[in-house]
Design a protein around this motif. Structure first.
Motif, PDB file in Angstrom:
ATOM      1  N   VAL A  32      -2.059  -4.796   0.565  1.00 55.69           N
ATOM      2  CA  VAL A  32      -2.927  -4.858  -0.612  1.00 55.69           C
ATOM      3  C   VAL A  32      -3.096  -6.319  -1.005  1.00 55.69           C
ATOM      4  O   VAL A  32      -2.129  -7.081  -1.032  1.00 55.69           O
ATOM      5  N   PRO A  48      -6.942  -2.359  -1.141  1.00 53.42           N
ATOM      6  CA  PRO A  48      -6.374  -2.181   0.199  1.00 53.42           C
ATOM      7  C   PRO A  48      -6.951  -3.234   1.145  1.00 53.42           C
ATOM      8  O   PRO A  48      -8.167  -3.380   1.248  1.00 53.42           O
ATOM      9  N   ILE A  62     -10.196   0.880   3.674  1.00 56.19           N
ATOM     10  CA  ILE A  62     -10.036   2.275   3.263  1.00 56.19           C
ATOM     11  C   ILE A  62     -10.390   3.220   4.405  1.00 56.19           C
ATOM     12  O   ILE A  62     -10.858   4.337   4.188  1.00 56.19           O
ATOM     13  N   SER A 115     -10.563   4.721  -5.800  1.00 62.89           N
ATOM     14  CA  SER A 115     -10.263   3.792  -4.709  1.00 62.89           C
ATOM     15  C   SER A 115     -11.331   2.710  -4.678  1.00 62.89           C
ATOM     16  O   SER A 115     -12.521   3.010  -4.784  1.00 62.89           O
ATOM     17  N   CYS A 161      -2.880   2.839   4.685  1.00 60.91           N
ATOM     18  CA  CYS A 161      -2.871   1.510   4.065  1.00 60.91           C
ATOM     19  C   CYS A 161      -1.456   0.927   4.051  1.00 60.91           C
ATOM     20  O   CYS A 161      -0.521   1.565   3.580  1.00 60.91           O
ATOM     21  N   GLY A 176       0.808  -1.213   0.000  1.00 59.03           N
ATOM     22  CA  GLY A 176       0.000   0.000   0.000  1.00 59.03           C
ATOM     23  C   GLY A 176       0.840   1.261   0.000  1.00 59.03           C
ATOM     24  O   GLY A 176       1.988   1.279  -0.447  1.00 59.03           O
ATOM     25  N   ASP A 189      -3.939   7.005  -2.517  1.00 54.42           N
ATOM     26  CA  ASP A 189      -4.918   5.925  -2.612  1.00 54.42           C
ATOM     27  C   ASP A 189      -4.489   4.817  -3.573  1.00 54.42           C
ATOM     28  O   ASP A 189      -4.178   5.078  -4.738  1.00 54.42           O
ATOM     29  N   VAL A 190      -4.529   3.576  -3.090  1.00 55.35           N
ATOM     30  CA  VAL A 190      -4.304   2.403  -3.939  1.00 55.35           C
ATOM     31  C   VAL A 190      -5.546   2.196  -4.799  1.00 55.35           C
ATOM     32  O   VAL A 190      -6.675   2.198  -4.299  1.00 55.35           O
ATOM     33  N   GLY A 241      -4.312  -1.894   7.184  1.00 56.80           N
ATOM     34  CA  GLY A 241      -3.776  -0.587   7.524  1.00 56.80           C
ATOM     35  C   GLY A 241      -3.457  -0.534   8.997  1.00 56.80           C
ATOM     36  O   GLY A 241      -3.749  -1.470   9.740  1.00 56.80           O
TER      37      GLY A 241
END
Length: 196
Positions: free
Chosen positions: A92, A97, A133, A122, A89, A55, A162-163, A100
């Motif tokens: 992944v 995501p 998230i 996202s 995050c 992430g 943001d992933v 975290g």
């Protein structure tokens, strides 16, 4: 809101106030201004290859490519940059995501909600998988709500944290639209941080 300092030839603008107040796994109880430069400080990659493994926290951006931004910001706002707790995050799975944790945070890339007020790229829940998230940076920064022209600068793209997939992260396009791209692209680093 919207006022600024010209320090080192850069415009540092107040984009919100007390945005993170009383948030975090440990409450952030310092009154603060939220600052962003009007322009990216420089360009950098999220990762050297097109992966999002680990992430945002696992990215080259977080581990090393933000170091120059931290140096620039701390030189401009000597002794005034505050640290708060932010949920970021760090895992992944299948391009989403998946984990975290709480981290000490002072100078970070912004996320999609901070820029636009909601998610664009996202991943969200698909009914079977709920992505990780979680964030305390959950609303649009006040300046961008009342004056959206400050979100975009046509001369560069700017990374967000943001992933979006197993290969890419979100970014703000210089054309004015939300977008995403492969992590190895070199885009603008425009950090956000609290001062008090």
């Amino acid at each position: 809101l919207g006022d600024y300092w010209n320090i080192g030839g850069r415009i540092w603008r107040i984009v919100d106030m007390d945005y993170w107040y009383n948030c975090g796994d440990t409450a952030f109880t310092s009154h603060h201004l939220v600052i962003m430069p009007d322009e990216a400080l420089y360009n950098a990659q999220m990762n050297t290859t097109n992966v999002t493994t680990g992430g945002y926290v696992g990215s080259a951006m977080y581990k090393s490519n933000l170091a120059n931004a931290k140096t620039i910001v701390n030189a401009a706002f000597q002794g005034s940059v505050l640290t708060h707790r932010e949920y970021l995050c760090n895992a992944v799975a299948n391009g989403r995501p998946s984990g975290g944790a709480w981290f000490d945070s002072s100078i970070e890339l912004p996320n999609e909600p901070m820029m636009y007020g909601h998610l664009h790229f996202s991943p969200t829940s698909d009914g079977s998988t709920v992505p990780s998230i979680y964030t305390i940076s959950k609303t649009q920064l006040a300046l961008f709500m009342v004056c959206p022209r400050f979100i975009v600068n046509r001369s560069y793209n700017q990374w967000l944290r943001d992933v979006v997939s197993s290969a890419g992260f979100a970014f703000v396009s210089g054309n004015g639209d939300p977008d995403y791209n492969a992590a190895s692209f070199s885009y603008g680093v425009r950090p956000v941080f609290p001062v008090g």
